[in-house]
Scaffold this motif. Sequence first.
Motif, PDB file in Angstrom:
ATOM      1  N   ARG A  47       0.820  -1.204   0.010  1.00 31.86           N
ATOM      2  CA  ARG A  47      -0.103  -0.037   0.002  1.00 31.86           C
ATOM      3  C   ARG A  47       0.849   1.328   0.147  1.00 31.86           C
ATOM      4  NH1 ARG A  47      -5.394  -1.546   0.951  1.00 31.86           N
ATOM      5  NH2 ARG A  47      -5.923   0.473   1.755  1.00 31.86           N
ATOM      6  N   LEU A  52      -1.180   4.667  -1.359  1.00 34.46           N
ATOM      7  CA  LEU A  52      -2.364   4.589  -0.380  1.00 34.46           C
ATOM      8  C   LEU A  52      -2.187   4.959   0.746  1.00 34.46           C
ATOM      9  CD1 LEU A  52      -3.621   1.149  -1.758  1.00 34.46           C
ATOM     10  CD2 LEU A  52      -4.981   3.198  -1.912  1.00 34.46           C
ATOM     11  N   ILE A  53      -0.923   4.658   1.396  1.00 33.44           N
ATOM     12  CA  ILE A  53      -0.523   5.212   2.692  1.00 33.44           C
ATOM     13  C   ILE A  53       0.867   5.744   2.456  1.00 33.44           C
ATOM     14  CG2 ILE A  53      -1.789   3.560   4.253  1.00 33.44           C
ATOM     15  CD1 ILE A  53       0.353   1.760   4.317  1.00 33.44           C
ATOM     16  N   TYR A  80      -2.885  -3.722 -10.103  1.00 32.43           N
ATOM     17  CA  TYR A  80      -2.853  -4.070  -8.908  1.00 32.43           C
ATOM     18  C   TYR A  80      -4.015  -4.963  -8.359  1.00 32.43           C
ATOM     19  CZ  TYR A  80      -3.729  -3.140  -3.494  1.00 32.43           C
ATOM     20  OH  TYR A  80      -4.056  -3.493  -2.378  1.00 32.43           O
ATOM     21  N   PHE A  86     -13.607  -4.826  -3.626  1.00 27.86           N
ATOM     22  CA  PHE A  86     -14.806  -4.301  -3.523  1.00 27.86           C
ATOM     23  C   PHE A  86     -14.965  -3.551  -4.702  1.00 27.86           C
ATOM     24  CE2 PHE A  86     -13.792  -5.430   0.976  1.00 27.86           C
ATOM     25  CZ  PHE A  86     -14.713  -6.109   1.204  1.00 27.86           C
TER      26      PHE A  86
ATOM     27  N   GLU B  99     -15.307   6.173  -0.870  1.00 20.60           N
ATOM     28  CA  GLU B  99     -14.393   5.133  -1.327  1.00 20.60           C
ATOM     29  C   GLU B  99     -14.171   4.351  -0.045  1.00 20.60           C
ATOM     30  OE1 GLU B  99     -14.449   7.841  -3.098  1.00 20.60           O
ATOM     31  OE2 GLU B  99     -14.777   6.461  -4.887  1.00 20.60           O
ATOM     32  N   LEU B 103     -15.411   0.802   0.780  1.00 18.75           N
ATOM     33  CA  LEU B 103     -14.166   0.061   0.494  1.00 18.75           C
ATOM     34  C   LEU B 103     -13.647  -0.111  -0.929  1.00 18.75           C
ATOM     35  CD1 LEU B 103     -15.536  -2.888   2.639  1.00 18.75           C
ATOM     36  CD2 LEU B 103     -14.247  -0.944   3.507  1.00 18.75           C
ATOM     37  N   THR B 104     -14.030   0.868  -1.678  1.00 25.12           N
ATOM     38  CA  THR B 104     -13.576   1.021  -3.107  1.00 25.12           C
ATOM     39  C   THR B 104     -12.282   1.843  -3.305  1.00 25.12           C
ATOM     40  OG1 THR B 104     -15.066   2.617  -3.366  1.00 25.12           O
ATOM     41  CG2 THR B 104     -15.746   0.480  -4.272  1.00 25.12           C
ATOM     42  N   ALA B 105     -11.806   2.255  -2.023  1.00 21.79           N
ATOM     43  CA  ALA B 105     -10.693   3.355  -2.262  1.00 21.79           C
ATOM     44  C   ALA B 105      -9.427   2.438  -2.826  1.00 21.79           C
ATOM     45  CB  ALA B 105     -10.263   3.579  -0.625  1.00 21.79           C
ATOM     46  N   ASP B 106      -9.194   1.192  -2.617  1.00 22.48           N
ATOM     47  CA  ASP B 106      -8.119   0.434  -3.292  1.00 22.48           C
ATOM     48  C   ASP B 106      -8.195   0.454  -4.759  1.00 22.48           C
ATOM     49  OD1 ASP B 106      -7.351  -0.020  -0.881  1.00 22.48           O
ATOM     50  OD2 ASP B 106      -6.917  -2.292  -1.614  1.00 22.48           O
ATOM     51  N   ASN B 263      -3.976   8.617   4.925  1.00 24.41           N
ATOM     52  CA  ASN B 263      -3.410   7.202   4.592  1.00 24.41           C
ATOM     53  C   ASN B 263      -4.986   6.548   4.476  1.00 24.41           C
ATOM     54  OD1 ASN B 263      -0.846   7.123   5.286  1.00 24.41           O
ATOM     55  ND2 ASN B 263      -1.075   7.408   7.459  1.00 24.41           N
ATOM     56  N   ILE B 264      -4.708   5.894   3.431  1.00 24.76           N
ATOM     57  CA  ILE B 264      -5.957   4.953   2.921  1.00 24.76           C
ATOM     58  C   ILE B 264      -5.718   3.461   3.725  1.00 24.76           C
ATOM     59  CG2 ILE B 264      -7.385   4.187   1.093  1.00 24.76           C
ATOM     60  CD1 ILE B 264      -7.393   7.140   1.256  1.00 24.76           C
ATOM     61  N   HIS B 265      -6.472   3.311   4.659  1.00 23.85           N
ATOM     62  CA  HIS B 265      -6.008   2.006   5.007  1.00 23.85           C
ATOM     63  C   HIS B 265      -7.103   0.562   4.541  1.00 23.85           C
ATOM     64  CE1 HIS B 265      -4.005   3.728   8.489  1.00 23.85           C
ATOM     65  NE2 HIS B 265      -5.117   4.623   8.584  1.00 23.85           N
ATOM     66  N   ALA B 266      -6.550  -0.284   4.822  1.00 24.70           N
ATOM     67  CA  ALA B 266      -7.047  -1.386   4.128  1.00 24.70           C
ATOM     68  C   ALA B 266      -8.313  -1.859   5.341  1.00 24.70           C
ATOM     69  CB  ALA B 266      -6.081  -2.809   4.279  1.00 24.70           C
ATOM     70  N   LEU B 267      -8.950  -2.872   4.984  1.00 32.31           N
ATOM     71  CA  LEU B 267     -10.314  -3.056   5.698  1.00 32.31           C
ATOM     72  C   LEU B 267      -9.945  -3.113   7.528  1.00 32.31           C
ATOM     73  CD1 LEU B 267     -11.535  -5.960   3.608  1.00 32.31           C
ATOM     74  CD2 LEU B 267     -11.739  -3.488   3.500  1.00 32.31           C
TER      75      LEU B 267
END
Lengths: 290, 267
Positions: A47, A52-53, A80, A86, B99, B103-106, B263-267
Amino acid sequence: MNVLEINQLTKFYGNARGIENVSFSVKEGEIFGFIGPNGAGKSTTIRTLLGLIYPTSGSAKIFGKDCIKYGSEVRKEIGYLPSEVFYYDKMKVIDVLKYAASFFDKDCTKRIDELSEMMELNLNRRVEDLSYGNKKKVGIVQGLLHSPKLIMLDEPTSGLDPLMQQKFFSLIEQENKNGATIFFSSHILSEVQQLCNRVAIIKAGSIVKVEDIKTLREDNYKKVTVRGEKVSAALFTMEGISELLEEPATVRFFYKGDINVIVQAISSIGIGDLLVENPTLEEIFMHYYK
Amino acid sequence: MNIYIFEFKMYARSLWLWALALFALQIIFMAFYPAMAKDAAMIDLILEHYPKELLQAFGMGESVSLATVLGYYTFVFAFVQLCLAVQGAYYGFHFLSLEERELTADFLFSKPVTRTKILVSKYVAALTALVITHGAVIGSTFVAIALFRDGKSYELDKLFVLLASVPVFQLFFFSIGMLVTVLTTKIRNVLSYAMALAFGLHILNALRGIVGGRLLGIASPFYHFEPANIIETGGWAADRVWISVLVILCSTLISYKLYLKRNIHAL
């Protein structure tokens, strides 16, 4: 040439450790495995590479460019696939894929058709009606539709049935033959073993080892089982022996070192049976996690 | 452009329904005006006997008469304002948190696009939806007044000044929503946040009406853009409006800075 160069990358979430001083590089054309148990920092690393982070310290270069400063530029050539997929629930699969394709300056229509046919994906269903496995297929198609030069896979096979997994692996191998570099994170060693040339092992946020998968398997350890009436653990005290286990008339251990030494030692005992194997990756892996 | 179009389409799905609801609200309320105007003297007499604090709490404390078209309309507009506040806040809490909620941020953030471009596209898409809402409010106001003004005349310029306050008023709620989004890790229920903000500030202004003074009104755009005050004076109360403008500017700037480093965190 290195496609990916990670240099002392560190990420803390407040006081909680994500990764610490992670450094390694991935060469062009490699299939590079990234293994470690849950929570070791695999996803954090990926990430950070994707922007993303943001790292606490350290840096990483992708295609020779800083992955944060030139993030949007380097991501043009990255595909990726996250571990959990989702997508916008109300949309049709084809619309999600078209939206994904709209971020790239090329026509991806043909590739979308090819990939979805290969993955047996129905393009006209709504995302919310898809099973988890089918969502995963959407993820695979949207990750590969722009023919990226670097493919990042974060535990990609969860939710795919064995048949699909095999298809997916051959797809990845095909992409690799066409010149793409693969960065493959997983905690399932058999799949890493099947695909990768090199691996980095990560444990509690730090890299434990970066090694050729062959070297990891063959050059280091031998798994030795000796059977016979006179066999006992007390006979195996030489350097390089670990995990010594004694059972009635059987001794098992791992040996690292000159093979002649151990062969001589065994020949002097008078044994019933001898088995020398390469340890499985699982066994090597467990060794690193001790 | 692709993010803008994608985002705007999402707003468009519910926007026409919302515009229709605002239209119906204004029509229904204005439909009572002819009856009200006929017995104007009596209505004003009744209102005179209400406790002053109660009227002030409903924004009817100023010296506007319910018998005039604009006097009555300020009463209608107070309800419109409340709806617009909820909408502005809803968009504000929604547009950057989408997002991470879904959870569509990724998906979005791993694409070759800068944070700035994501933010600006989303911001402009939400703003477009708000501008369309504004247009719908202006249109329905004129239709409702034309249908039910009962032959009475009104000052068009004052009405324009009142309607022109809508964008700034909505932006206030929108900006606060945006700021809260970037200050928190995850907004789970957008609607409850939006309702809390809109009704909270409305109640704050109602309390100010009861208690008197200006202090409680400082934080509430319902006070900054009080319909009765605008109609009565024919202009915005500059000494209140600048607070709204300042809040909008600061929230937007801070949100932008924080979003770039989020920071876009995972779930």
